[in-house]
Design an enzyme around this catalytic site. Structure first.
Site, PDB file in Angstrom:
ATOM      1  N   CYS A   1       0.827  -1.208   0.000  1.00  0.00           N
ATOM      2  CA  CYS A   1       0.000   0.000   0.000  1.00  0.00           C
ATOM      3  C   CYS A   1       0.856   1.251   0.000  1.00  0.00           C
ATOM      4  CB  CYS A   1      -0.937  -0.004   1.209  1.00  0.00           C
ATOM      5  SG  CYS A   1      -1.955   1.475   1.341  1.00  0.00           S
TER       6      CYS A   1
ATOM      7  N   PHE B   1      -1.372  32.711   1.961  1.00  0.00           N
ATOM      8  CA  PHE B   1      -1.802  31.353   1.620  1.00  0.00           C
ATOM      9  C   PHE B   1      -2.623  30.823   2.814  1.00  0.00           C
ATOM     10  CE2 PHE B   1       2.405  32.164  -0.198  1.00  0.00           C
ATOM     11  CZ  PHE B   1       2.168  31.971  -1.551  1.00  0.00           C
TER      12      PHE B   1
ATOM     13  N   CYS C   1       5.109  22.109   3.546  1.00  0.00           N
ATOM     14  CA  CYS C   1       4.909  20.674   3.360  1.00  0.00           C
ATOM     15  C   CYS C   1       5.945  20.104   2.399  1.00  0.00           C
ATOM     16  CB  CYS C   1       3.497  20.390   2.846  1.00  0.00           C
ATOM     17  SG  CYS C   1       3.095  21.189   1.274  1.00  0.00           S
TER      18      CYS C   1
END
Length: 400
Positions: free
Chosen positions: A54, A263, A356
């Protein structure tokens, strides 16, 4: 001759002193001819039957110490590539079974409906029979969705399932389905009622359209209920959100005066820091998110002014930054290069940067440092448990 694995590379492989990459190896393992021959102290038995196929997890075989070291190491390596050094705080890891949003793949076969993440480096769907990263509320809806999609998907046609955990319960968005006619509409509503969904939306090629929403769906951010548009971005875990908010608060300290939240999304940081002494001006390119933040902040009486603005095309220039006490940046993965260039020419005393993507963060950090800022510290955050996806928050202060 066997070698010991010293660290984990960016894509999850173990790396030896000689530079050999070995899939599925943990720090401390001994490897020979590309295979693990002896497990070390940082290996743990993966809890999920779907590992390692996965693609939702790449690092379930690492214990917490090794996983935290991987998260911190990704950030340190990105900084080093740009000649930057600073205080690296201990990595914050979100617990298992806390993911509150997920985008899953779906497909109807001759035997059943498959729902799950794609296999690593493949488009094959790994049918999700258990999951140790999703919040239980999200995982519980997977099996019932198979029955619904079996009636609404054409065989072999790809589809998608978007899940988010909101204040009202599970928000479900479906694409790749056929839901025309009264019978299909009634089936959707019956399903949503039976499983107490917060909302059920369908994308038939023109974006998500709500079919069931008994009450307006919201997410609570630092105590403020914000309307949640279908398919919107949400920090992956509440725990990770709290860690990032705490870091941003620490970064801006007791700054008084107007703060820019750039943002801004739905207002994860604006809602956390806005006060009478510290009003917030928030800028967000997504129209729905900007309207939601504006409505939620107004309802809560927060001093947050919201501007619908594309910061890639029109970053705040130095003249617009003259009276700003602090700037918060939380850009997409591509970073905030143009905005950081403008900040470098400004007199803003403090910048809190949430990222991120360690690589684009380090690029932008180098630009800020060259523009007169000092990188005070970086807080690595691993809220995508057992994945190679790493986040961070950082503090910059302008040097005198």
């Amino acid at each position: 001759m066997s070698e010991q694995v010293l660290r984990i590379a960016a894509r999850g492989d173990g790396v030896t002193a000689s530079g050999r990459f070995v899939a599925g190896a943990a720090p401390g393992d001994r490897v020979e001819d590309g295979k693990v021959v002896e497990r070390g102290e940082h290996y743990q038995e993966p809890p999920c039957r779907h590992f390692p196929e996965c693609g939702g997890c790449q690092l379930q075989h690492l214990d917490d110490a090794a996983y935290a070291e991987f998260v911190s190491g990704r950030v340190a390596a990105a900084l080093d590539q740009h000649g930057l050094s600073t205080t690296l705080r201990p990595a914050h890891l979100s617990p298992p079974c806390t993911r509150r949003r997920a985008s899953l793949k779906a497909m109807k076969t001759a035997r059943k409906v498959l729902i799950g993440f794609n296999e690593q480096r493949s488009h094959r769907i790994v049918d999700m029979l258990e999951c140790h990263v999703l919040a239980p509320e999200l995982f519980t809806i997977i099996e019932p969705l198979r029955g619904l999609l079996a009636k609404m998907m054409a065989p072999k046609r790809p589809g998608a399932v978007q899940l988010s955990l909101t204040d009202q319960g599970v928000d479900v968005g479906l694409s790749g389905v056929e839901a025309e006619g009264l019978e299909a509409a009634e089936a959707l509503i019956d399903f949503a009622r039976e499983h107490a969904l917060a909302r059920l939306s369908i994308d038939e090629g023109f974006g998500l359209e709500t079919r069931y929403e008994p009450r307006p769906v919201t997410v609570t951010l630092s105590g403020t209920a914000i309307p949640f548009p279908a398919g919107s971005f949400l920090q992956a875990t509440s725990d990770g959100e709290e860690a990032l908010v705490a870091a941003v608060r620490d970064a801006i300290g007791d700054a008084k005066g107007r703060v820019l939240d750039l943002f801004a999304g739905l207002g994860t940081f604006a809602c956390a820091i806005a006060s009478a002494e510290r009003p917030v001006s928030a800028a967000e390119a997504g129209r729905d998110a900007a309207l939601s933040l504006k409505a939620g902040a107004a309802r809560a009486g927060l001093p947050v002014a919201v501007e619908h603005r594309d910061l890639y095309r029109r970053p705040y220039d130095p003249s617009e930054l003259e009276d700003v006490a602090a700037v918060i940046l939380d850009p997409p993965r591509s970073g905030a290069e143009a905005q950081c260039a403008a900040l470098s020419g400004s007199n803003v005393p403090t910048v809190a940067y949430v990222s991120c993507n360690p690589a684009t963060f380090a690029r932008d950090a180098e630009q800020l440092v060259k523009g007169g800022y000092r990188l005070q510290w970086v807080q690595p955050v691993g809220q995508f448990r057992w994945s190679t996806h790493v986040e961070l928050a950082a503090a910059f202060t302008r040097q005198a």
